[in-house]
Design a protein around this motif. Structure first.
Motif, PDB file in Angstrom:
ATOM      1  N   TYR A 102      -6.349   0.505   1.706  1.00  0.00           N
ATOM      2  CA  TYR A 102      -7.001   0.226   3.257  1.00  0.00           C
ATOM      3  C   TYR A 102      -8.234  -0.726   2.923  1.00  0.00           C
ATOM      4  O   TYR A 102      -8.276  -1.884   3.803  1.00  0.00           O
ATOM      5  N   ARG A 103      -9.166  -0.421   2.263  1.00  0.00           N
ATOM      6  CA  ARG A 103     -10.341  -1.011   2.104  1.00  0.00           C
ATOM      7  C   ARG A 103     -10.123  -2.631   1.673  1.00  0.00           C
ATOM      8  O   ARG A 103     -10.468  -3.356   2.053  1.00  0.00           O
ATOM      9  N   GLU A 104      -9.168  -2.448   0.485  1.00  0.00           N
ATOM     10  CA  GLU A 104      -8.611  -3.791  -0.034  1.00  0.00           C
ATOM     11  C   GLU A 104      -8.163  -4.645   1.122  1.00  0.00           C
ATOM     12  O   GLU A 104      -8.292  -5.988   1.075  1.00  0.00           O
ATOM     13  N   GLY A 105      -7.147  -4.104   2.147  1.00  0.00           N
ATOM     14  CA  GLY A 105      -6.521  -4.876   3.161  1.00  0.00           C
ATOM     15  C   GLY A 105      -7.532  -5.537   3.984  1.00  0.00           C
ATOM     16  O   GLY A 105      -7.477  -6.566   4.497  1.00  0.00           O
ATOM     17  N   PRO A 135       0.743  -1.160   0.100  1.00  0.00           N
ATOM     18  CA  PRO A 135       0.083   0.094   0.032  1.00  0.00           C
ATOM     19  C   PRO A 135       0.855   1.364  -0.061  1.00  0.00           C
ATOM     20  O   PRO A 135       1.113   1.759   1.144  1.00  0.00           O
ATOM     21  N   THR A 136       1.299   1.768  -1.293  1.00  0.00           N
ATOM     22  CA  THR A 136       2.112   2.938  -1.136  1.00  0.00           C
ATOM     23  C   THR A 136       1.860   4.275  -0.627  1.00  0.00           C
ATOM     24  O   THR A 136       2.544   4.741   0.067  1.00  0.00           O
ATOM     25  N   LYS A 137       0.420   4.292  -0.457  1.00  0.00           N
ATOM     26  CA  LYS A 137       0.193   5.562   0.080  1.00  0.00           C
ATOM     27  C   LYS A 137       0.209   5.419   1.776  1.00  0.00           C
ATOM     28  O   LYS A 137       0.671   6.324   2.125  1.00  0.00           O
ATOM     29  N   GLY A 179      -1.574   0.710  -4.810  1.00  0.00           N
ATOM     30  CA  GLY A 179      -0.811   1.978  -4.568  1.00  0.00           C
ATOM     31  C   GLY A 179      -1.831   2.991  -4.634  1.00  0.00           C
ATOM     32  O   GLY A 179      -1.468   4.271  -4.766  1.00  0.00           O
ATOM     33  N   LYS A 180      -3.273   2.788  -4.508  1.00  0.00           N
ATOM     34  CA  LYS A 180      -4.133   4.012  -4.559  1.00  0.00           C
ATOM     35  C   LYS A 180      -4.825   4.068  -3.149  1.00  0.00           C
ATOM     36  O   LYS A 180      -5.056   3.190  -2.436  1.00  0.00           O
ATOM     37  N   ARG A 197      -6.496   9.283   9.410  1.00  0.00           N
ATOM     38  CA  ARG A 197      -7.645   9.730   8.739  1.00  0.00           C
ATOM     39  C   ARG A 197      -7.488   9.531   7.173  1.00  0.00           C
ATOM     40  O   ARG A 197      -8.552   8.856   6.674  1.00  0.00           O
ATOM     41  N   LEU A 198      -6.375   9.965   6.733  1.00  0.00           N
ATOM     42  CA  LEU A 198      -6.160   9.979   5.232  1.00  0.00           C
ATOM     43  C   LEU A 198      -5.895   8.306   4.823  1.00  0.00           C
ATOM     44  O   LEU A 198      -6.337   7.946   3.763  1.00  0.00           O
ATOM     45  N   ALA A 199      -5.170   7.692   5.730  1.00  0.00           N
ATOM     46  CA  ALA A 199      -4.833   6.323   5.311  1.00  0.00           C
ATOM     47  C   ALA A 199      -6.147   5.542   5.111  1.00  0.00           C
ATOM     48  O   ALA A 199      -6.396   4.693   4.352  1.00  0.00           O
ATOM     49  N   GLY A 200      -7.133   5.934   6.024  1.00  0.00           N
ATOM     50  CA  GLY A 200      -8.332   5.128   6.106  1.00  0.00           C
ATOM     51  C   GLY A 200      -9.035   5.217   5.125  1.00  0.00           C
ATOM     52  O   GLY A 200     -10.310   4.756   4.566  1.00  0.00           O
ATOM     53  N   ARG A 201      -8.897   6.537   4.207  1.00  0.00           N
ATOM     54  CA  ARG A 201      -9.827   6.791   2.949  1.00  0.00           C
ATOM     55  C   ARG A 201      -9.213   6.144   1.732  1.00  0.00           C
ATOM     56  O   ARG A 201      -9.728   6.341   0.661  1.00  0.00           O
ATOM     57  N   THR A 202      -7.831   5.504   1.871  1.00  0.00           N
ATOM     58  CA  THR A 202      -7.202   5.047   0.598  1.00  0.00           C
ATOM     59  C   THR A 202      -8.014   3.707   0.222  1.00  0.00           C
ATOM     60  O   THR A 202      -8.514   2.876   0.726  1.00  0.00           O
ATOM     61  N   ASP A 203      -7.909   3.256  -1.123  1.00  0.00           N
ATOM     62  CA  ASP A 203      -8.417   2.103  -1.825  1.00  0.00           C
ATOM     63  C   ASP A 203      -7.591   0.864  -0.995  1.00  0.00           C
ATOM     64  O   ASP A 203      -8.257  -0.223  -0.744  1.00  0.00           O
TER      65      ASP A 203
END
Ligand code: T3D
Length: 262
Positions: A244-247, A205-207, A261-262, A236-242
């Motif tokens: 994180y959702r995928e993880g 997860p690049t971001k 990476g998004k 907060r920002l990390a929790g909005r990444t794709d």
């Protein structure tokens, strides 16, 4: 003519190779400019998810090319502050703030700015035969490229002063023992180990990894109270990444995650 900096982008991995082996990959203006261009390409290429920095030949980087600093008696001294402002500081800032993991594979001696460039990367591996040299004191200069910030924080003030004021070679093994670098590996394993790490990061997860860097970079200058606020904001920002959702989804479905990476 041969390029001073080689850039290869493949499967999410950007490999940058310093390529002036005859002078142990020391920096002249041309190499700075090529390095700047390479880092710009990397920043603007959204397929890139990890940077691997290394050197060609028997050295990693010997810092400033001193043949460009040898002035005749009576000539005016070059303005080193300007060189730092124009070339070294932007290079270090860009490397440090790149929103992806930066791996350094120190293939041989890393001296002067070359040592501090290696120490500014996120994950630094070094060949067992490599050395780190804060060579500046031997020519009347001070450690630059962030060395006076990085060293006391990684190895403590006593060792930072010893390294900076004596300018002795420190072996890769000692650098690992002292907590200056991530790992020292056998010479013939460096290339494969560093590529293995790069291939790993290219799937991560690049971001999130970029935010880990940001949080850790903020840490040394913050109180606990300030730092937990940094954590809150970045989480907060990390929790909005794709990713994180995928993880989380992959965890719940008991399958391997596929991070973009998004
Ligand atoms: O000026 C500004 O803009 C301010 C910014 C400053 C940043 C800095 O980095 S200042 C510090 C500059 N770097 C140094 O002082 C290190 C100088 N080099 C060394 O001390 C030694 O070369 C090493 C400890 C790195 C390696 O030693 P060794 O014995 O393994 O190799 P060597 O024989 O000294 O070097 C091999 C060749 O590379 C040699 O050339 P030759 O004789 O084969 O034609 C040597 O002159 C050349 N070389 C090594 N470092 C530099 C260099 N040529 C130009 N500039 C160098 N920095």
């Amino acid at each position: 003519t041969e390029q001073s900096v080689l850039l290869d982008i493949d499967q999410g991995i950007a490999k940058v190779t310093l390529n002036r082996p005859k002078s142990l990959n020391s920096f002249n203006v041309e190499m700075h400019e090529q390095m700047r261009a390479a880092l710009k390409t990397i920043r603007n290429d959204h397929s890139v998810r990890v940077l691997l920095l290394t050197g060609n030949g028997r050295g990693f980087c010997a810092g400033q090319d001193l043949s460009d600093r040898n002035v005749n008696p009576g000539d005016e001294a070059p303005d080193l502050g300007l060189s730092i402002e124009k070339y070294y500081n932007p290079l270090l800032q860009t490397l440090r703030n790149l929103p992806m993991p930066v791996i350094c594979a120190v293939n041989g001696v890393a001296a002067g700015a070359g040592a501090n460039i290696a120490l500014a990367c996120d994950i630094t591996l070094a060949a067992r035969s490599a050395n780190f040299v804060q060579a500046f004191c031997k020519i009347g200069l001070i450690p630059d490229s962030g060395g006076t910030w990085t060293l006391p924080r990684s190895v403590g003030m006593a060792r930072a002063k010893g390294l900076a004021m004596l300018g002795d070679k420190l072996s890769a093994e000692k650098a690992e023992q002292w907590g200056m670098i991530w790992q020292c590996v056998d010479d013939d394993a460096l290339e494969e180990e560093s590529m293995k790490l790069a291939r790993h990061f290219a799937t991560q997860p690049t971001k999130g990894l970029a935010m880990i860097k940001r949080a850790l970079h903020a840490s040394p200058d913050n109180s606990f109270e300030e730092q937990v606020l940094v954590e809150r904001d970045l989480q907060r920002l990390a929790g909005r990444t794709d990713d994180y959702r995928e993880g989380v989804a992959a965890f719940m479905e008991k399958r391997a995650p596929e991070f973009k990476g998004k």
